[in-house]
Design an enzyme around this catalytic site. Structure first.
Site, PDB file in Angstrom:
ATOM      1  N   ASP A   1      -9.665  -4.373  -5.569  1.00 25.78           N
ATOM      2  CA  ASP A   1      -8.932  -3.281  -4.928  1.00 25.78           C
ATOM      3  C   ASP A   1      -8.955  -2.086  -5.861  1.00 25.78           C
ATOM      4  O   ASP A   1      -8.621  -2.210  -7.047  1.00 25.78           O
ATOM      5  CB  ASP A   1      -7.489  -3.726  -4.655  1.00 25.78           C
ATOM      6  CG  ASP A   1      -6.615  -2.638  -4.045  1.00 25.78           C
ATOM      7  OD1 ASP A   1      -7.142  -1.581  -3.650  1.00 25.78           O
ATOM      8  OD2 ASP A   1      -5.385  -2.841  -3.972  1.00 25.78           O
TER       9      ASP A   1
ATOM     10  N   SER B   1       0.839  -1.197   0.000  1.00 33.79           N
ATOM     11  CA  SER B   1       0.000   0.000   0.000  1.00 33.79           C
ATOM     12  C   SER B   1       0.882   1.258   0.000  1.00 33.79           C
ATOM     13  O   SER B   1       1.730   1.419  -0.881  1.00 33.79           O
ATOM     14  CB  SER B   1      -0.946  -0.046   1.199  1.00 33.79           C
ATOM     15  OG  SER B   1      -1.972   0.908   1.067  1.00 33.79           O
TER      16      SER B   1
ATOM     17  N   HIS C   1      -7.947  -4.924  -0.837  1.00 28.28           N
ATOM     18  CA  HIS C   1      -6.878  -4.079  -0.319  1.00 28.28           C
ATOM     19  C   HIS C   1      -6.688  -4.313   1.180  1.00 28.28           C
ATOM     20  O   HIS C   1      -7.642  -4.496   1.931  1.00 28.28           O
ATOM     21  CB  HIS C   1      -7.190  -2.608  -0.559  1.00 28.28           C
ATOM     22  CG  HIS C   1      -6.027  -1.714  -0.310  1.00 28.28           C
ATOM     23  ND1 HIS C   1      -5.032  -1.517  -1.244  1.00 28.28           N
ATOM     24  CD2 HIS C   1      -5.644  -0.993   0.779  1.00 28.28           C
ATOM     25  CE1 HIS C   1      -4.119  -0.705  -0.753  1.00 28.28           C
ATOM     26  NE2 HIS C   1      -4.463  -0.392   0.485  1.00 28.28           N
TER      27      HIS C   1
END
Length: 391
Positions: free
Chosen positions: A331, A177, A361
């Site tokens: 995601d 991320s 995610h």
């Protein structure tokens, strides 16, 4: 009263979990917990008890993790940056590989402790000396502190690898991320430097890599899928920069992108570069809204290469090390990974790609989370390990 976009990670009523998504009940349960946490945190902020981000950090740090028994660790500082170094206990015939891990959390939450399970798995499986970077968090420490701390720690590790039993030519950087974003920027910053060894590879796990177009197929298809909603991307992005969130809608529409940048970067940030199979869940082309200079002038950092690393010059991209890119189907950031994958491949960089068909995610945060552990989290760790072992 108008709702502030993304003030919590998507309300229960707006949540859309696709039929057939594996372990959907776990994802729904995790999301409900996240909504309650963020709502309680926002309430604490509104009544003046504490800041929202402080409450979230406090609660998430309550989860205790354990060091894998095959490893030992040391908490150190690399030129002032706190790190935790994981070492395999088993003796080694020679120098080991090294791995620098930058954790996720939007640059505002997350910690060395919170990511111990992930680091356990990578260090143990790859028999590597792993450095987990405890970079300083926003908003107390504004951008670009986060990637700069990761760069400082990486330089120290590269320059002193032998002291940690590591081959300096076999050091990998990675993250998930926001941490994947920081890792990508560090890798670019090291291109062309002759005073330190070159990175052997980079690992980018469902990373955010551009802030130009929030209407790519994945942003449309997964806009309401936990735990990262489309409007939450811009809300927490602006929070990360310490900016007002009042212009979230303008950012989502693309009003912050100058015409010159549209011409320069449009060839890289385009749905035309996304394979057709990733448009089958639905996609309608939405052009960027007309440019508003007043919006760009408030948020120029969004399009800087130290945040939108997809926009690096060709001369930098072509010198990047071998790369593992991990994307998740459900995601909103999926297409950032696909676009970066194409840029690297078009520039001759060797890329391995692992696409998690049932992934969402933030799935890595469920590693060793008891009954809430998602198998896809373990699959990602296994693929990172396989990649490192293949180098």
């Amino acid at each position: 009263m108008r709702k502030v976009p993304g003030s919590i990670p998507g309300s229960i009523s707006r949540t859309r979990i696709p039929r057939g998504l594996a372990h959907s009940w776990k994802i729904r349960l995790i999301h409900m917990g996240a909504v309650m946490l963020f709502t309680a945190a926002k309430t604490c902020e509104l009544v003046g008890l504490c800041r929202q981000v402080a409450f979230i950090r406090f609660i998430t740090e309550l989860r205790k993790t354990r060091l894998d028994p095959s490893l030992f660790s040391k908490d150190l500082h690399f030129d002032g940056v706190p790190v935790r170094v994981y070492y395999p206990k088993a003796p080694s015939a020679g120098l080991r590989r090294g791995f620098i891990y930058c954790h996720g959390g939007a640059g505002m939450i997350g910690s060395i402790d919170a990511y111990q399970n992930v680091c356990n798995g990578i260090a143990k499986g790859s028999d590597s000396v792993l450095v987990s970077v405890g970079y300083r968090l926003a908003p107390e420490h504004p951008y670009p502190t986060q990637y700069q701390d990761c760069l400082t720690a990486t330089l120290h590790f590269l320059q002193n690898a032998n002291a940690y039993g590591v081959d300096p030519s076999q050091i990998v950087i990675g993250g998930d991320s926001a941490g994947g974003n920081f890792a990508s920027v560090v890798a670019q910053k090291l291109v062309g430097r002759t005073d330190v060894p070159k990175l052997r590879a980079q690992v980018l796990i469902y990373s955010g890599l551009q802030a130009m177009d929030f209407n790519l197929p994945s942003y449309q298809q997964s806009s309401g899928i936990p735990i990262l909603f489309r409007d939450s991307v811009t809300y927490y992005g602006l929070k990360y920069f310490g900016k007002s969130t009042s212009l979230c809608d303008d950012i989502l529409k693309g009003s912050h992108v100058p015409d010159e940048m549209r011409l320069n970067y449009g060839k890289w940030v385009s749905a035309d570069n996304i394979p057709e199979r990733f448009k089958r869940r639905g996609y309608q082309q939405v052009p960027l809204a007309p440019y508003k200079p007043e919006v760009y002038l408030q948020f120029p950092e969004l399009l800087e290469v130290t945040f939108s690393s997809l926009f690096a010059e060709d001369s930098v991209i072509r010198q990047l090390p071998e790369t593992l890119i991990v994307s998740c189907e459900y995601d909103v950031l999926r297409d950032d990974s696909l676009l970066y994958k194409k840029r690297l491949e078009d520039s001759g960089v060797r890329v391995r790609w692992f696409h998690v068909e049932n992934g969402v995610h933030g799935v890595l945060n469920t590693c060793n989370a008891g009954f809430l552990t998602l198998p896809t989290a373990l699959e990602i760790v296994d693929n990172v390990v396989d990649f490192v072992n293949s180098l």
